[in-house]
Motif scaffolding. Sequence first.
Motif, PDB file in Angstrom:
ATOM      1  N   LYS A  67      14.726  -6.648  -0.621  1.00  0.00           N
ATOM      2  CA  LYS A  67      14.999  -7.294  -1.902  1.00  0.00           C
ATOM      3  C   LYS A  67      16.444  -7.792  -2.018  1.00  0.00           C
ATOM      4  CE  LYS A  67      12.281  -6.405  -5.052  1.00  0.00           C
ATOM      5  NZ  LYS A  67      11.289  -7.319  -5.604  1.00  0.00           N
ATOM      6  N   SER A  80      11.715   8.635  -3.755  1.00  0.00           N
ATOM      7  CA  SER A  80      10.429   8.676  -3.074  1.00  0.00           C
ATOM      8  C   SER A  80       9.360   9.279  -3.961  1.00  0.00           C
ATOM      9  CB  SER A  80      10.545   9.518  -1.803  1.00  0.00           C
ATOM     10  OG  SER A  80      11.618   9.078  -1.001  1.00  0.00           O
ATOM     11  N   PHE A  93       5.815   6.206  -0.850  1.00  0.00           N
ATOM     12  CA  PHE A  93       6.748   5.087  -0.879  1.00  0.00           C
ATOM     13  C   PHE A  93       8.170   5.599  -0.937  1.00  0.00           C
ATOM     14  CE2 PHE A  93       6.457   6.165  -5.289  1.00  0.00           C
ATOM     15  CZ  PHE A  93       7.730   5.916  -5.788  1.00  0.00           C
ATOM     16  N   HIS A  94       9.092   4.730  -0.540  1.00  0.00           N
ATOM     17  CA  HIS A  94      10.525   4.947  -0.704  1.00  0.00           C
ATOM     18  C   HIS A  94      11.104   3.679  -1.328  1.00  0.00           C
ATOM     19  CE1 HIS A  94      10.339   8.439   1.886  1.00  0.00           C
ATOM     20  NE2 HIS A  94      10.064   7.726   2.972  1.00  0.00           N
ATOM     21  N   GLU A  95      12.055   3.864  -2.203  1.00  0.00           N
ATOM     22  CA  GLU A  95      12.760   2.754  -2.839  1.00  0.00           C
ATOM     23  C   GLU A  95      14.252   2.980  -2.610  1.00  0.00           C
ATOM     24  OE1 GLU A  95      11.787   0.599  -6.924  1.00  0.00           O
ATOM     25  OE2 GLU A  95      12.534   2.632  -7.221  1.00  0.00           O
ATOM     26  N   LEU A  97      18.094   2.182  -3.161  1.00  0.00           N
ATOM     27  CA  LEU A  97      18.926   1.622  -4.224  1.00  0.00           C
ATOM     28  C   LEU A  97      20.372   1.503  -3.791  1.00  0.00           C
ATOM     29  CD1 LEU A  97      17.581   3.907  -7.085  1.00  0.00           C
ATOM     30  CD2 LEU A  97      16.976   1.525  -6.707  1.00  0.00           C
ATOM     31  N   VAL A 104      17.618  -2.528  -6.514  1.00  0.00           N
ATOM     32  CA  VAL A 104      16.725  -2.110  -5.441  1.00  0.00           C
ATOM     33  C   VAL A 104      17.005  -3.004  -4.234  1.00  0.00           C
ATOM     34  CG1 VAL A 104      14.331  -1.895  -4.686  1.00  0.00           C
ATOM     35  CG2 VAL A 104      14.957  -1.297  -7.044  1.00  0.00           C
ATOM     36  N   ILE A 107      12.092  -1.635  -0.354  1.00  0.00           N
ATOM     37  CA  ILE A 107      10.989  -0.728  -0.685  1.00  0.00           C
ATOM     38  C   ILE A 107      10.116  -0.624   0.553  1.00  0.00           C
ATOM     39  CG2 ILE A 107       8.974  -0.343  -2.170  1.00  0.00           C
ATOM     40  CD1 ILE A 107      10.375  -2.452  -4.099  1.00  0.00           C
ATOM     41  N   TYR A 141       5.303   3.842  -9.201  1.00  0.00           N
ATOM     42  CA  TYR A 141       5.766   3.360  -7.906  1.00  0.00           C
ATOM     43  C   TYR A 141       5.813   1.825  -7.945  1.00  0.00           C
ATOM     44  CZ  TYR A 141       0.801   2.609  -6.711  1.00  0.00           C
ATOM     45  OH  TYR A 141      -0.498   2.199  -6.694  1.00  0.00           O
ATOM     46  N   PRO A 142       6.638   1.243  -7.089  1.00  0.00           N
ATOM     47  CA  PRO A 142       6.806  -0.215  -7.119  1.00  0.00           C
ATOM     48  C   PRO A 142       5.478  -0.942  -6.868  1.00  0.00           C
ATOM     49  CG  PRO A 142       8.423   0.838  -5.678  1.00  0.00           C
ATOM     50  CD  PRO A 142       7.430   1.882  -6.058  1.00  0.00           C
TER      51      PRO A 142
END
Length: 144
Positions: A67, A80, A93-95, A97, A104, A107, A141-142
């Motif tokens: 992103k 997560s 998932f993991h995001e 930052l 973000v 992801i 979650y995203p």
Amino acid sequence: MKEPVVTYKGIVYPWHCDHMGHMNVMWYVGKFDEATWGLAGMWGVTNAYMKQNNKGMVAGEQRIIYKRELLAGALVSVRSGVIEVSEKKIKFFHEMLNEETGEVAAITFLTGIHIDTILRKACPLPEAFTEKAKEMITEDYPKV
């Protein structure tokens, strides 16, 4: 439903950056991998468990969405969460930052598969582990 949890904190070092000046994809994957082991440890999948029981976790699938660029000196964290739990696998998932901007950066969505490391085949996760993972399922979650 649980909120995502922080599973990694770190920094982007200059040697993480490529000839275009931003963190190279191999380092995103590496930081996400460290977050994966932090998350798996919360379920009970620790190094000791794996060695003592001839078990392991492998990635069956991974999808990454980039992103925002991360540059040298950026402080990063990874949040997560668990999406789905079944007998032999966990989707999560993991995001990532940028701590300074709150943006973000990336992801990733993964499917982890529990294996017998001697037979090299998928096998059921211990019930206690699946229960812990199920407690971490989040709707937050995203959606990409």
